[in-house]
Design a protein around this motif. Structure first.
Motif, PDB file in Angstrom:
ATOM      1  N   ALA A 180       0.822  -1.218   0.000  1.00 46.80           N
ATOM      2  CA  ALA A 180       0.000   0.000   0.000  1.00 46.80           C
ATOM      3  C   ALA A 180       0.850   1.260   0.000  1.00 46.80           C
ATOM      4  O   ALA A 180       0.406   2.324  -0.432  1.00 46.80           O
ATOM      5  N   THR A 191      -2.602   0.676  -6.231  1.00 45.25           N
ATOM      6  CA  THR A 191      -3.034   1.771  -5.361  1.00 45.25           C
ATOM      7  C   THR A 191      -2.803   1.354  -3.907  1.00 45.25           C
ATOM      8  O   THR A 191      -2.231   0.291  -3.642  1.00 45.25           O
ATOM      9  N   GLY A 194      -4.998   0.254  -2.113  1.00 50.54           N
ATOM     10  CA  GLY A 194      -5.937  -0.821  -1.795  1.00 50.54           C
ATOM     11  C   GLY A 194      -5.846  -2.039  -2.683  1.00 50.54           C
ATOM     12  O   GLY A 194      -6.542  -3.028  -2.453  1.00 50.54           O
ATOM     13  N   ALA A 195      -4.989  -2.014  -3.682  1.00 48.98           N
ATOM     14  CA  ALA A 195      -4.837  -3.160  -4.585  1.00 48.98           C
ATOM     15  C   ALA A 195      -3.469  -3.075  -5.240  1.00 48.98           C
ATOM     16  O   ALA A 195      -2.963  -1.979  -5.516  1.00 48.98           O
ATOM     17  N   TRP A 234      -5.942  -8.809   3.435  1.00 46.47           N
ATOM     18  CA  TRP A 234      -6.058  -8.659   1.987  1.00 46.47           C
ATOM     19  C   TRP A 234      -6.316 -10.017   1.340  1.00 46.47           C
ATOM     20  O   TRP A 234      -5.935 -11.062   1.874  1.00 46.47           O
ATOM     21  N   GLY A 292      -5.475  -7.472  -3.009  1.00 46.89           N
ATOM     22  CA  GLY A 292      -6.413  -6.377  -2.815  1.00 46.89           C
ATOM     23  C   GLY A 292      -7.180  -6.512  -1.513  1.00 46.89           C
ATOM     24  O   GLY A 292      -7.252  -7.584  -0.914  1.00 46.89           O
ATOM     25  N   ARG A 293      -7.756  -5.399  -1.094  1.00 48.32           N
ATOM     26  CA  ARG A 293      -8.539  -5.415   0.150  1.00 48.32           C
ATOM     27  C   ARG A 293      -9.766  -6.316   0.029  1.00 48.32           C
ATOM     28  O   ARG A 293     -10.235  -6.893   1.011  1.00 48.32           O
ATOM     29  N   GLU A 342     -10.161  -2.463  -4.604  1.00 48.76           N
ATOM     30  CA  GLU A 342     -10.047  -1.605  -3.422  1.00 48.76           C
ATOM     31  C   GLU A 342     -11.343  -1.572  -2.631  1.00 48.76           C
ATOM     32  O   GLU A 342     -11.330  -1.390  -1.410  1.00 48.76           O
ATOM     33  N   THR A 343     -12.479  -1.713  -3.328  1.00 52.32           N
ATOM     34  CA  THR A 343     -13.788  -1.641  -2.688  1.00 52.32           C
ATOM     35  C   THR A 343     -14.617  -2.862  -3.046  1.00 52.32           C
ATOM     36  O   THR A 343     -14.455  -3.456  -4.125  1.00 52.32           O
ATOM     37  N   SER A 354      -9.170  -1.235 -10.562  1.00 51.06           N
ATOM     38  CA  SER A 354      -8.467  -0.136  -9.919  1.00 51.06           C
ATOM     39  C   SER A 354      -9.060   1.218 -10.273  1.00 51.06           C
ATOM     40  O   SER A 354      -9.413   1.477 -11.432  1.00 51.06           O
TER      41      SER A 354
END
Length: 306
Positions: A11, A99, A101-102, A134, A168-169, A191-192, A232
């Motif tokens: 991250a 990013t 988050g990923a 993750w 990734g998260r 990420e989400t 992403s």
């Protein structure tokens, strides 16, 4: 060889690696991969190395970087040693939309290996530490998993470099069915959680792709195939990279929630999938690189030369 990658700071765009290379006493040259299978040219970016430390038996060894062949590092292995230990720090590249988050782990970025060695003949035991909580996906076979550490079954350096990991998260695995006796899956990281909302119509299109490829080629050369899909917010268009048993694909986080985004990028997985046959398993004689305008290309013959 052994390769242990600490990706817990992915991250923060940093990867740390510890590499043990069997070696005999005397001069040794270690090389950082330069010709990356699947790229158009010598794109291995040695400038992304932030820290390099070489030792043997716990004692630091001085090394010298070749002033012309800048991906090569010379060292003298002391008497009584049978291996050297390398500590390597590199920045995470952003070409695949990494990013906070990923992220992705492409193994060619975290290894040094002996000059002159054939990557297909070097056996590697690899491990990776991933950020807490993750998710991950890879075509590599996992021997064990626990405490955030993944231990993979030994493979050749050639196969390791051809088998990326995405992180990734949030993650989701989608079964795409079996064709010609081999299972296929699409592995998503994002990420989400919202980015993972693939609808049944979209899944059906990818399942049809697997069947259509089987009908077109009539044979397969892998035991299983994995579409690695990194979603992403850092990218606006799809891009990918072909591998023998997988493809590393990146698309906007909105690809499944916005029909226009899905329509504009749905070609990507089909394109990289076809390269598993044309470009990875088979390469036309006399054409070592692809002439397509897309990012993906055919394989080069090695790491240190084309």
């Amino acid at each position: 060889m052994t390769v242990h990658v600490d990706a817990r700071e992915a991250a923060q765009m940093v990867l740390h690696a510890k590499i043990r290379v069997p070696a005999r006493p005397g001069p040794l040259t270690l090389v950082y991969p330069k010709w990356i299978p699947g790229d158009h040219g010598p794109t291995g970016n040695v400038a992304d190395i932030m820290g390099l430390r070489i030792s043997a038996g716990g004692k630091s060894l001085p090394w010298r970087r070749d002033p012309e062949r800048t991906s090569e590092f010379a060292v003298n292995v002391p008497a009584g040693s049978n291996a050297v230990d390398v500590d390597l720090d590199v920045v995470v590249e952003t070409r695949f939309g990494a990013t906070a988050g990923a992220s992705d782990l492409n193994w060619h970025r975290v290894v040094l290996y002996p000059k002159g060695a054939r990557p297909r003949d070097l056996q590697v035991e690899a491990r990776a530490d991933i950020p807490p909580d993750w998710r991950y996906a890879t075509p590599l076979s996992v021997a064990s998993e626990g405490g955030g550490t993944l231990t993979f079954k030994p493979v050749s350096l050639e196969m390791l470099v051809d088998s990326p990991v995405i992180l990734g998260r949030y993650g989701r695995s989608i079964d795409l069915g079996t064709a010609l006796g081999a299972p296929h899956s699409m592995e998503l990281v994002a990420e989400t959680e919202d980015a993972l909302a693939v609808n049944e119509k979209q899944i059906a299109a990818y399942r049809a792709l697997v069947g259509e490829a089987a009908a077109l080629f009539g044979a397969r050369h892998y035991d299983r195939y994995t579409f690695l899909y990194l979603l992403s917010s850092a990218v606006e268009d799809g891009s990918g990279f072909e591998h023998h048993r997988s493809s590393l694909d990146v698309a906007p986080a909105s690809i499944f929630s916005k029909e226009d985004d899905f329509r504009s990028a749905r070609w990507l997985l089909a394109h990289e999938f076809a390269h598993s046959w044309n470009g990875k398993y088979r390469r036309p004689k006399g054409t070592p690189h692809s002439t397509t305008k897309s990012r993906c290309t055919t394989s080069c013959s090695g790491f240190t030369k084309g």
